[in-house]
Design an enzyme around this catalytic site. Sequence first.
Site, short mmCIF file in Angstrom:
data_model
loop_
_atom_site.label_atom_id
_atom_site.label_comp_id
_atom_site.label_asym_id
_atom_site.label_seq_id
_atom_site.Cartn_x
_atom_site.Cartn_y
_atom_site.Cartn_z
N SER A 168 -9.25 2.28 -1.09
CA SER A 168 -10.45 1.44 -1.28
C SER A 168 -10.42 0.27 -0.31
CB SER A 168 -10.47 0.91 -2.72
OG SER A 168 -11.48 -0.08 -2.87
N TYR A 203 -5.71 -3.12 -9.72
CA TYR A 203 -6.46 -2.09 -8.98
C TYR A 203 -6.19 -2.18 -7.47
CZ TYR A 203 -10.53 0.45 -7.14
OH TYR A 203 -11.36 1.28 -6.43
N1 NAD Z 1 -17.23 2.66 -7.01
C1 NAD Z 1 -16.92 2.11 -5.87
O1 NAD Z 1 -17.69 1.32 -5.29
C2 NAD Z 1 -15.60 2.44 -5.22
C3 NAD Z 1 -15.21 1.71 -4.09
C4 NAD Z 1 -14.00 2.02 -3.47
C5 NAD Z 1 -13.22 3.05 -3.98
N2 NAD Z 1 -13.63 3.73 -5.09
C6 NAD Z 1 -12.78 4.81 -5.59
O2 NAD Z 1 -13.56 5.96 -5.82
C7 NAD Z 1 -13.03 6.70 -6.91
C8 NAD Z 1 -14.10 6.89 -7.97
O3 NAD Z 1 -14.51 5.60 -8.41
P1 NAD Z 1 -15.62 5.43 -9.53
O4 NAD Z 1 -16.13 4.04 -9.39
O5 NAD Z 1 -16.57 6.57 -9.45
O6 NAD Z 1 -14.73 5.50 -10.85
P2 NAD Z 1 -15.14 5.87 -12.37
O7 NAD Z 1 -14.40 4.93 -13.27
O8 NAD Z 1 -16.61 5.97 -12.53
O9 NAD Z 1 -14.54 7.32 -12.50
C9 NAD Z 1 -13.20 7.57 -12.59
C10 NAD Z 1 -13.01 8.94 -13.20
O10 NAD Z 1 -11.63 9.12 -13.43
C11 NAD Z 1 -11.47 9.65 -14.73
N3 NAD Z 1 -10.16 9.27 -15.25
C12 NAD Z 1 -9.74 8.04 -15.63
N4 NAD Z 1 -8.48 8.10 -16.09
C13 NAD Z 1 -8.10 9.40 -15.99
C14 NAD Z 1 -6.91 10.10 -16.33
N5 NAD Z 1 -5.87 9.49 -16.90
N6 NAD Z 1 -6.85 11.43 -16.07
C15 NAD Z 1 -7.92 12.07 -15.53
N7 NAD Z 1 -9.07 11.46 -15.21
C16 NAD Z 1 -9.16 10.14 -15.44
C17 NAD Z 1 -12.62 9.04 -15.54
O11 NAD Z 1 -12.88 9.75 -16.73
C18 NAD Z 1 -13.75 9.10 -14.55
O12 NAD Z 1 -14.42 10.34 -14.60
C19 NAD Z 1 -11.83 5.89 -7.42
O13 NAD Z 1 -10.65 6.38 -6.86
C20 NAD Z 1 -12.11 4.49 -6.92
O14 NAD Z 1 -10.95 3.74 -6.75
C21 NAD Z 1 -14.79 3.43 -5.72
#
Ligand code: NAD
Length: 262
Positions: free
Chosen positions: A138, A151
Amino acid sequence: MNGIKDKVAIVTGGATIIGAAVAASLHAAGARVVIADIDRDGGERVAKDLGEGARFIATDITDDAQIEQCVASTVETYGGVDLLINLACSYVDDGIESTRDDWNQSLSVNVVGAVMMAKACRPHMVARGGGAIVNFSSISAKVAQTGRWLYPVGKAAVAQLTRNMAMDLAGEGIRVNSVSPGWTWSRVMDELTQGNRAKTDKVAAPFHMLGRVGDPEEVANAVVFLCSSQASFITGADLAVDGGYSAMGPEQGVPAIPLLAQ
Ligand SMILES: NC(=O)c1ccc[n+]([C@@H]2O[C@H](COP(=O)([O-])OP(=O)(O)OC[C@H]3O[C@@H](n4cnc5c(N)ncnc54)[C@H](O)[C@@H]3O)[C@@H](O)[C@H]2O)c1
């Protein structure tokens, strides 16, 4: 993208908006996709929407037995594993107030879960002559953000982990890269703004050169590229998919020197 058709991919966290877009893009490129997530309803829905060649396997990546079961079940259904997308994450984070349990939970999902998934998939990738792993880091890995310790530390660890994995798995034909998304339209943004994308873009505009948040599909495109044969000489790399966030300095997109003359 070449080299994705008929490959078997596991997408952890595939039940949520970004994960679902990654699963859909890999599926559209011809892969068979397993959505591995703790969210049963969301995971089942994503798999059903994709239809043939996609299935949901309830998996908690903090539990090694469930990881083993997920990988074994994937191999049983689709005959092997070629691609692993470590996308599931935990946003548990209370900065300095976080407890040891919070730290353990956060790192267990964001770092150790990814390692254990890779470890379980590795023999199956080797049996197929190689594979590709894409880890999710990220923009948060490289900057300080108020009130956030767990995080960002986990995401920085993922970037380093990617280099370590790439080194030791290169000889087995397994390429390992990470993506570092900027703000991307996702569940948290959807919830916090009650679905207001225009507001989200406005908030993000000053710190993304492109003046908006990314679409989940834009992140998914980068993941598919890194999995494809077009990326055959890329390993150990981190690909910024951040609309210019990480290239921008503290002056943002505002001419700063003229401020001296005011
Ligand atoms: N949203 C953003 O702007 C952003 C920015 C940079 C990086 N990211 C990265 O993108 C990815 C997705 O982010 P997001 O915002 O969509 O997250 P989110 O919280 O919406 O989704 C995370 C998913 O992981 C699942 N999860 C959580 N714990 C778990 C476990 N123990 N076992 C299996 N599944 C599990 C959740 O049920 C969910 O479906 C992440 O790796 C995040 O770090 C997101």
